[in-house]
Design an enzyme around this catalytic site. Sequence first.
Site, PDB file in Angstrom:
ATOM      1  N   ASP A 267      43.098  48.857  25.805  1.00  0.00           N
ATOM      2  CA  ASP A 267      42.260  49.799  26.537  1.00  0.00           C
ATOM      3  C   ASP A 267      43.152  50.791  27.276  1.00  0.00           C
ATOM      4  O   ASP A 267      44.314  50.508  27.564  1.00  0.00           O
ATOM      5  CB  ASP A 267      41.305  49.087  27.490  1.00  0.00           C
ATOM      6  CG  ASP A 267      41.909  47.831  28.120  1.00  0.00           C
ATOM      7  OD1 ASP A 267      43.138  47.660  28.066  1.00  0.00           O
ATOM      8  OD2 ASP A 267      41.155  47.020  28.659  1.00  0.00           O
TER       9      ASP A 267
ATOM     10  N   CYS B   4      43.785  47.992  37.054  1.00  0.00           N
ATOM     11  CA  CYS B   4      43.474  46.843  36.203  1.00  0.00           C
ATOM     12  C   CYS B   4      44.596  46.583  35.198  1.00  0.00           C
ATOM     13  O   CYS B   4      44.476  45.721  34.325  1.00  0.00           O
ATOM     14  CB  CYS B   4      42.153  47.059  35.472  1.00  0.00           C
ATOM     15  SG  CYS B   4      41.323  45.534  34.989  1.00  0.00           S
TER      16      CYS B   4
ATOM     17  N   HIS C  44      45.877  48.586  32.807  1.00  0.00           N
ATOM     18  CA  HIS C  44      45.789  49.115  31.445  1.00  0.00           C
ATOM     19  C   HIS C  44      47.027  49.912  31.058  1.00  0.00           C
ATOM     20  O   HIS C  44      47.287  50.118  29.871  1.00  0.00           O
ATOM     21  CB  HIS C  44      44.532  49.973  31.283  1.00  0.00           C
ATOM     22  CG  HIS C  44      43.251  49.202  31.437  1.00  0.00           C
ATOM     23  ND1 HIS C  44      42.010  49.773  31.262  1.00  0.00           N
ATOM     24  CD2 HIS C  44      43.022  47.895  31.744  1.00  0.00           C
ATOM     25  CE1 HIS C  44      41.066  48.859  31.457  1.00  0.00           C
ATOM     26  NE2 HIS C  44      41.662  47.716  31.761  1.00  0.00           N
TER      27      HIS C  44
ATOM     28  N   GLU D  82      36.275  50.005  31.285  1.00  0.00           N
ATOM     29  CA  GLU D  82      35.709  49.681  32.586  1.00  0.00           C
ATOM     30  C   GLU D  82      34.245  50.107  32.713  1.00  0.00           C
ATOM     31  O   GLU D  82      33.469  49.471  33.421  1.00  0.00           O
ATOM     32  CB  GLU D  82      36.529  50.360  33.698  1.00  0.00           C
ATOM     33  CG  GLU D  82      37.980  49.910  33.777  1.00  0.00           C
ATOM     34  CD  GLU D  82      38.132  48.493  34.314  1.00  0.00           C
ATOM     35  OE1 GLU D  82      37.137  47.921  34.768  1.00  0.00           O
ATOM     36  OE2 GLU D  82      39.258  47.972  34.271  1.00  0.00           O
TER      37      GLU D  82
ATOM     38  N   HIS E 101      44.669  40.689  28.200  1.00  0.00           N
ATOM     39  CA  HIS E 101      44.496  41.274  29.529  1.00  0.00           C
ATOM     40  C   HIS E 101      45.584  40.726  30.424  1.00  0.00           C
ATOM     41  O   HIS E 101      45.927  39.549  30.338  1.00  0.00           O
ATOM     42  CB  HIS E 101      43.128  40.936  30.120  1.00  0.00           C
ATOM     43  CG  HIS E 101      42.690  41.945  31.139  1.00  0.00           C
ATOM     44  ND1 HIS E 101      43.340  42.125  32.350  1.00  0.00           N
ATOM     45  CD2 HIS E 101      41.674  42.845  31.123  1.00  0.00           C
ATOM     46  CE1 HIS E 101      42.749  43.095  33.023  1.00  0.00           C
ATOM     47  NE2 HIS E 101      41.733  43.550  32.304  1.00  0.00           N
TER      48      HIS E 101
ATOM     49  N   HIS F 256      42.076  45.162  40.069  1.00  0.00           N
ATOM     50  CA  HIS F 256      41.236  46.157  40.751  1.00  0.00           C
ATOM     51  C   HIS F 256      41.659  46.385  42.198  1.00  0.00           C
ATOM     52  O   HIS F 256      41.012  47.157  42.909  1.00  0.00           O
ATOM     53  CB  HIS F 256      39.750  45.810  40.668  1.00  0.00           C
ATOM     54  CG  HIS F 256      39.187  45.884  39.278  1.00  0.00           C
ATOM     55  ND1 HIS F 256      37.866  46.160  39.018  1.00  0.00           N
ATOM     56  CD2 HIS F 256      39.762  45.738  38.068  1.00  0.00           C
ATOM     57  CE1 HIS F 256      37.648  46.171  37.713  1.00  0.00           C
ATOM     58  NE2 HIS F 256      38.804  45.908  37.114  1.00  0.00           N
TER      59      HIS F 256
END
Length: 384
Positions: free
Chosen positions: A71, A96, A98, A130, A156, A350
């Site tokens: 992502d 996050c 990415h 997101e 992730h 986050h």
Amino acid sequence: MPLSEKQLIEIRRNLHQIPEIGMEEFETSTQLREYISRMPQDFLQVKTWKTATLVRVQGKNQSKTIGYRTDIDGLPVTEQTGLPFASKHAGRMHACGHDIHMTVALGVLSYFAENQPACNLLFLFQPSEEILSGGMQVYQSGVMDEWMPDEIYAFHDNPQLPAGTIGCRQGTLFAGTCEIHATFIGKSGHAAFPHQANDMVVAGAAFVNQIQTIVSRNVDPIQSGVVTLGHFEAGTTGNVIAGQCQIDGTIRALTQENNLLIQKRVRQIAEGIAQAFDCEVKLELNQGGYYPVENNDHTTKAFMDYMQANDQVDFVETAPAMTGEDFGYLLSKIPGTMFWVGVESPYSLHSEFLSPKEEAIQKAVTTIVGYLEHRQKDVFTATY
């Protein structure tokens, strides 16, 4: 030569400075395509769709394709890390991780651009994880159809795991999510004459209380679910009865079956409250592509067997998490596996203070390249 660790860290820092929210990743996608264009092109074909970039690496045997997704979007968060390469975009941050995801994907791609794989590889640089279900949008656009993978992988980053550690599990890794937006509409009036009004604070409070019974009384206690209502807004002042209230929240469940069950009960309760209080309700339940990330049994066994047998990999079997991820939509269409890569930080995903450890990048590239080379030997005979 494939990208070095020094080059990867430089790339990560460049990407970290230009976070953009979903479907607005114009600078990010331009930068990614520039990095890809500098790689040997002998085996590469590139497609674009909006801010998505798809790269097919032609294999020696083209009968099978393994997919790898990253992502590319950031979050509407104001960065507070104090890093010299902090976000240059006000109110936007790669909170996050990415930027880590993209960098690892570029590192893996750079290896296979130099070393032709045994089967085709498809690298998907996907927008809008997101918000707006970017994975679902890309899949439904048809841009993947010609290069549809037989199986697909993604990771992730995980601040709670040591840098470079790989985590995975059979079954669900992340929960499926669904937004709740409920508006109750009655009649406002003077606080002294409640019989001439229809108080939506009372109706809304009843809805909030009844919602709490769903997980405790409708969901199998052996399974998991969450219904959280995080926003309640009604009225203007203390001596005026509110004629409307707005309530917003989220559903989390580890299976799509339970997610749909909870959605059904939310709707039934909302309609019941409207009938009981003689008011109108407008209810929106928005799941989009945020299905549970349910790992395929066969690809996940192959992945975990490889990681556990590799002395160079720090592997842990992890518990499911109630966080959401739109890779679940792709896994509902294509067999595959999602896993964690540790980035060791005291701050959560986050957080405006999140600063992943960069030594995780090269470790992840090396591990993923090793697994993809190993998996290419088996994909031709794989069953799902």
